[in-house]
Design a protein around this motif. Structure first.
Motif, short mmCIF file in Angstrom:
data_model
loop_
_atom_site.label_atom_id
_atom_site.label_comp_id
_atom_site.label_asym_id
_atom_site.label_seq_id
_atom_site.Cartn_x
_atom_site.Cartn_y
_atom_site.Cartn_z
N ALA A 192 0.83 -1.21 0.00
CA ALA A 192 0.00 0.00 0.00
C ALA A 192 0.85 1.23 0.00
CB ALA A 192 -0.93 -0.02 1.21
N VAL A 193 1.96 1.17 0.72
CA VAL A 193 2.89 2.32 0.73
C VAL A 193 3.47 2.52 -0.64
CG1 VAL A 193 5.04 3.20 1.71
CG2 VAL A 193 3.41 2.02 3.16
N GLN A 194 3.78 1.40 -1.33
CA GLN A 194 4.35 1.51 -2.67
C GLN A 194 3.39 2.23 -3.59
OE1 GLN A 194 7.30 0.81 -3.73
NE2 GLN A 194 6.83 1.33 -5.85
N LYS A 195 2.11 1.98 -3.33
CA LYS A 195 1.13 2.64 -4.19
C LYS A 195 1.17 4.13 -4.00
CE LYS A 195 -2.04 -1.32 -4.27
NZ LYS A 195 -3.38 -1.83 -3.94
N ASP A 196 1.59 4.56 -2.78
CA ASP A 196 1.61 5.99 -2.52
C ASP A 196 2.77 6.71 -3.18
OD1 ASP A 196 -0.62 5.76 -0.96
OD2 ASP A 196 0.52 5.51 0.93
N ILE A 197 3.75 5.94 -3.69
CA ILE A 197 4.92 6.60 -4.29
C ILE A 197 4.48 7.44 -5.47
CG2 ILE A 197 7.10 6.22 -5.50
CD1 ILE A 197 7.47 3.74 -3.76
N GLU A 198 3.66 6.84 -6.27
CA GLU A 198 3.20 7.56 -7.44
C GLU A 198 2.39 8.77 -7.03
OE1 GLU A 198 1.04 4.84 -9.84
OE2 GLU A 198 2.77 3.55 -10.23
N THR A 199 1.60 8.59 -6.00
CA THR A 199 0.79 9.72 -5.55
C THR A 199 1.67 10.86 -5.07
OG1 THR A 199 -0.93 8.18 -4.84
CG2 THR A 199 -1.05 10.42 -3.98
N VAL A 200 2.74 10.56 -4.35
CA VAL A 200 3.66 11.59 -3.86
C VAL A 200 4.29 12.32 -5.02
CG1 VAL A 200 5.82 11.99 -2.63
CG2 VAL A 200 4.10 10.46 -1.69
N ASN A 201 4.75 11.54 -6.03
CA ASN A 201 5.41 12.18 -7.17
C ASN A 201 4.43 13.09 -7.90
OD1 ASN A 201 7.83 10.92 -6.58
ND2 ASN A 201 7.34 9.11 -7.88
N ARG A 202 3.21 12.59 -8.04
CA ARG A 202 2.21 13.37 -8.75
C ARG A 202 1.87 14.66 -8.01
NH1 ARG A 202 -3.11 13.46 -8.10
NH2 ARG A 202 -3.03 11.68 -6.74
N LEU A 203 1.68 14.56 -6.69
CA LEU A 203 1.32 15.76 -5.93
C LEU A 203 2.47 16.76 -5.90
CD1 LEU A 203 -0.48 14.08 -2.87
CD2 LEU A 203 -1.54 15.30 -4.79
#
Length: 1038
Positions: free
Chosen positions: A978-989
């Protein structure tokens, strides 16, 4: 003793000294000389005569030379010749007279019998060329001059000049020597002398009492055979001619009319000498001594200023010149040529024997024989009356006499002559107070013995106290006397001389002894009072001459004299008790004094002593024992001792209630504790059941602001007994605060209950918050009163409802109108009471029609209450939602204060170098870029580890070997995925924030908040993320 060859004594070349108080003429070499002579360093030829006044010396040298010297004039230019002045007189000089101030000199000549006046001034002596003329009297021979300057206070000199033939002239001489007048004042006296074939030898004039009283004077004229005394007044306001009026009073008097004394003529050279004692600050009267050389001896008298005439004519004495009577019988010695007087001695000059003798004028005893006149034969004495200095001259020298301790033996002489007052006056040594005290005690001892022998016991008692006679001897003397008053006087006198600081024991003994003596005498006088008339007899043995038995043989004491003596003795006793010196003794030993007074049964003196030592409690007790209540109260009245007032009020109030209560009121102040008088008030109530005096005093205390609860409680009890109508107003006037009321409400309630005071009881129940009891009692009085009790009670639904039910039940029980019950429901404070609460109170057969309206109203109230509760619940739900939203909004909000030098926890550079940074409560700080980079690397590493772990766990799951631990690891891996999924979200934000363009339907604040939630929700170094990766190897590249 001096033997037959008396001339051997004159050959002594040293001064022999004798004690004046011893009868034997034995020289005492241990005695210091009284008269010490010193020669002045003046060298002169033969000196014939010397006169001195005011430090001015007039010397008669040779036959015609007069020399003036003055001690106050030092030599000029160091020349000794400048210290004196000389004048040659035209004729041989006979006599020289100098005025008291040393300004004028009268000189008489021998051959021509002229009289000259010389003026004496500083360093000079001036002779007036013309002699004085005495009218037609060509045969006038001047023999004596009396100067009157000292009492006739004027600038010009007044002198009385006496001629040898009896002529008397008054001369008025100006300061420059000019004779203003010279008048004969007593011509008839010359006739008297002619008849007696007598001639004048001297004259002396002076005031009688003091120089200030200069109108009363006397004149003494001496002749070869007599002394004449004249006394009269002059007009001192005149400028001259004073004595014409004085002698005019005696002008026609014959010899028998004059006052005079006759003396046998002899071969003496007549001379008058006067000694004037200096005035003291306390005595302005003149003290003078007069001496006159006669053929019979030295005429001597002390001039009493109050009785001058008797001093000359009656109280004079003749002092013998001779030291041995046998010399007088053989006529081997001539009278002295000159004499000099001191205060207590007379110096006689015998030129033929070259000797001077000193005689004590008090007892005529020789005290000195001086045969050491080495500077020539003695010529004469000269006294300077102005400076009180004695001088003498020999043929070659002038001598100064210094008098040292003249009173050395005089006090003993006076003591021997029993003149004890003068002995005390003359024994004083200014520089030796201890010796003075010793002398005084010795004199007092002799004086006391003399007085005792003369039966002057009281006088001797006071003197013995200051003597050196032992205390034991004196007390034994007086103790043998029947009359103990002298013993008392002696003990009191001894007591006066005790020192309070050092002689406490002696003071105590003397005080107790004196007290016993006083009481014994008072007892004796009381016993005498047992008979109408008492007779006291003493021994009357004629052969017994003892002073102890030689008192009054028989004494009758009638009633008046006994009472007078009793009162006098008692006054003395009272005076003795007031002596300041014994006050501390009386206070310290009051118990011994009480025992002594009690043993004599003297209640009056016991009370007197108790009053004196201010033991007022004992005084009151003694009066109460005698049942003298008025005096006890009178003693108590002026005292400020409230304890005594409290203590004895219970006894006194039974007898003198009104007077005592007046004293209570008078003494009432802030220090007065009225509660201490409660025992007295109770005693009054018992003694006077119907008396209202205490109630009056309690009202007085109430008016004066008394707040003592015991007093107010007793006031309530008195109100209950005498005036119940005052209780309710009293209670109403009290404060509503229980802490401020001034009475005990429970005690008051008990009083009211005991005396069936229902309204007052209801008031007190309400005050004590006993509302049920108040309502119960009020219902016995009035329903309205019960309602008031409920309405004023504190709001308490259950209790209020219960109280209203009591009232309703009482109304129903009493069978009152139903409307009255309905009124209870409609009362303003009866909201808690419902119709359903009252209905059970009614009987079953009661119809319901009258209750329809209250029932409907009750149902409506229930419906309104339900609606209110529903609304309140909705409002509460809405408030909860709002609170939940606020908590979510402020959950991540942080307010912190950081230092300017704080560094990033990852790159260790200053935190303030970037505008975006993150801080955490744990104390870690991060730059925004450093935190994002660290999070990406961490997510990337996690992604790799998660992939391997997922593959391994999947294989295990497929093989059926999945245990509980593997399940947990699988769950963790899923979480990490689930944390890995957030990587993309962090980069996008982060890219959105970098571009500054928000996506559609969103704003930059929400984007930033989402990024913060993903990256900065917890500290990457110490939060949950760091804890989760503790099992991973350390990557230094992170």
């Amino acid at each position: 003793m001096i033997g037959d060859d008396i001339n051997q004594q004159w050959a002594f070349q040293a001064q022999e000294r004798f004690r004046a108080d011893e009868q034997s003429l034995i020289a005492d070499t241990s005695l210091e000389p009284i008269f010490v002579k010193n020669e002045l360093p003046w060298k002169n030829t033969k000196i014939n005569h010397l006169v001195v006044s005011n430090n001015v010396f007039i010397l008669h040298l040779n036959e015609k030379t007069i020399q003036r010297r003055c001690l106050d004039e030092p030599p000029k230019d160091g020349k000794s010749s400048s210290v004196f002045a000389e004048v040659q007189i035209p004729d041989a000089i006979s006599k020289v007279f100098l005025d008291p101030f040393g300004r004028l000199l009268i000189v008489s000549t021998r051959d021509k019998r002229d009289v000259y006046i010389l003026v004496s001034s500083s360093y000079s002596l001036k002779l007036t060329r013309k002699p004085i003329r005495f009218g037609n009297n060509l045969s006038f021979v001047l023999v004596s001059v009396s100067w009157c300057n000292r009492f006739l206070q004027q600038n010009d000199a007044v002198a009385l000049l006496a001629g040898q033939d009896g002529s008397m002239y008054e001369a008025l001489i100006r300061a420059d020597g000019e004779v203003l007048s010279c008048n004969e004042v007593y011509p008839s006296f010359k006739t008297i002398l002619e008849k007696n074939r007598d001639r004048v030898t001297g004259i002396y004039c002076d005031v009688k009492v003091a120089y200030e009283e200069n109108s009363n004077i006397f004149v003494v004229i001496t002749t070869q055979t007599a002394l004449y005394y004249f006394e009269h007044q002059i007009d001192s306001s005149r400028k001259s001619d004073y004595f014409s009026s004085f002698f005019a009073f005696f002008r026609d008097a014959s010899l028998s009319d004059l006052k005079y004394l006759e003396f046998p003529s002899g071969n003496a050279d007549s001379e008058i000498q006067v000694f004037v004692k200096r005035k003291s600050s306390t005595n302005q009267k003149l003290q003078r001594q007069f001496a006159w050389i006669t053929g019979a001896g030295l005429y001597y008298t002390d001039i009493d200023p109050l009785s001058v005439q008797n001093s000359f004519l009656q109280r004079h004495r003749i002092i013998d010149y001779y030291i041995d009577k046998r010399i007088k019988q053989r006529d081997e010695e001539k009278p002295p040529k000159s004499v000099a007087l001191t205060e207590f001695h007379c110096l006689m000059m015998f030129p033929n024997e070259n000797q001077i003798r000193g005689v004590c004028t008090i007892n005529e005893k020789i005290v000195m024989i001086d045969g050491s006149m080495q500077s020539g034969k003695p010529v004469c004495y000269a006294r300077d009356q102005m400076n009180d200095q004695l001088w003498a001259c020999t043929e070659e020298r002038v001598l100064r006499y210094t008098i040292q301790d003249e009173r050395r033996d005089v006090w003993r002489v006076f003591m021997q002559k029993q003149d004890f007052q003068k002995a005390l006056e003359t024994c004083i040594l200014k520089d030796d107070p201890d010796e003075t005290k010793r002398r005084q005690r010795s004199i007092n001892s002799k004086h006391a013995d003399y007085s005792f022998n003369e039966k002057k016991y009281t006088l001797s008692a006071s003197i013995y106290a200051e003597s050196d006679t032992s205390f034991e001897d004196v007390t034994l003397k007086f103790f043998t006397l029947r009359d103990k008053e002298p013993l008392r006087e002696y003990l009191q006198a001894v007591l006066r001389y005790q020192e309070s600081a050092t002689d406490n024991t002696q003071i105590t003994i003397l005080t107790l002894w004196l007290t016993d003596l006083f009481l014994s005498e008072l007892d004796e006088l009381r016993q005498i009072d047992s008979t109408p008339s008492a007779m006291i007899k003493t021994s009357s043995n004629a052969n017994n001459k003892s002073p102890f038995n030689d008192q009054v043989n028989e004494k009758f004491l009638d009633e008046n004299s006994r009472k007078e003596k009793f009162d006098k003795t008692r006054r003395k006793f009272q005076s003795f008790l007031r002596e300041p010196k014994i006050q501390s003794c009386l206070r310290e030993h009051r118990s011994a004094m009480y025992d002594l007074l009690t043993s004599h049964g003297d209640l009056d003196d016991l009370i007197l002593f108790a009053e004196h030592v201010q033991d007022y409690e004992r005084v009151i007790l003694l009066y109460l024992e005698r049942e003298d209540y008025e005096k006890a109260l009178k003693t108590l009245d002026p005292l400020n001792d409230y304890k005594l007032l409290y203590k004895y009020s219970p006894t006194l109030i039974e007898k003198l209630s009104e007077q005592l209560i007046l004293i209570w009121k008078k003494k009432y102040n802030e220090h007065f504790e009225a509660k201490e008088l409660l025992p007295a008030m109770i005693a009054y109530s018992r003694a006077h059941p119907q008396g209202k005096a205490v109630l009056d005093f309690l009202k007085f205390c109430l008016a004066r602001g008394c707040i003592d609860k015991s007093i107010h409680n007793y006031l309530l009890s008195e109100y209950v007994k005498f005036d119940q109508s005052q209780i309710m107003p009293y209670l109403m006037n009290q404060k509503e605060d229980p802490l401020l009321i001034t009475y005990d409400p429970r005690y008051a309630l008990r009083l009211c209950i005991d005396h069936d005071l229902k309204k007052e009881s209801v008031f007190l129940y309400r005050f004590l918050n006993m509302h049920e009891e108040a309502v119960d009692t009020a219902l016995l009085v009035d329903v309205k009163l019960a309602k008031d009790c409920v309405l004023t009670a504190p709001i308490n639904d259950e209790r209020t409802k219960k109280l209203w039910l009591k009232i309703a039940g009482s109304v129903v029980t009493q069978g009152r109108d139903l409307n009255e019950v309905m009124e209870i429901l409609e009362e303003k404070g009866s909201n808690q009471l419902k119709i359903e609460d009252i209905l059970p109170l009614f009987p079953d057969f009661e119809t319901i029609d009258q209750f329809k309206k209250p029932i409907i109203k009750s149902l409506e109230n229930y419906n309104d209450r339900l609606t209110e509760l529903r609304t309140e619940m909705n409002d509460a739900s809405k408030s909860i939602d709002d609170i939940r939203d606020d908590l979510a909004k402020y959950r991540t909000r942080c307010v912190a204060t950081i230092d300017s030098y704080a560094a990033c926890s990852l790159c260790e550079q200053a935190l303030m170098l970037q505008s975006t940074f993150y801080i955490f409560a744990c104390g870690h700080y991060f730059h925004g870029d450093c935190l994002f980079s660290y999070v990406r690397r961490l997510m990337k590493r996690n992604d790799e580890n998660t992939l391997d772990e997922s593959n391994r766990l999947s294989a295990s799951a497929n093989s059926g070997q999945v245990n509980e631990q593997n399940k947990q690891k699988l769950d963790q891996s899923s979480k990490k995925n689930a944390v890995q999924k957030d990587i993309e979200t962090v980069n996008r934000l982060q890219s959105i924030i970098a571009s500054g363009i928000p996506p559609p339907s969103r704003d930059m604040e929400s984007v930033q908040q989402e990024l913060d939630d993903l990256v900065a929700s917890q500290c990457v170094l110490c939060g949950e993320t760091a804890v989760d990766y503790l099992d991973q190897p350390l990557d230094v590249n992170l």
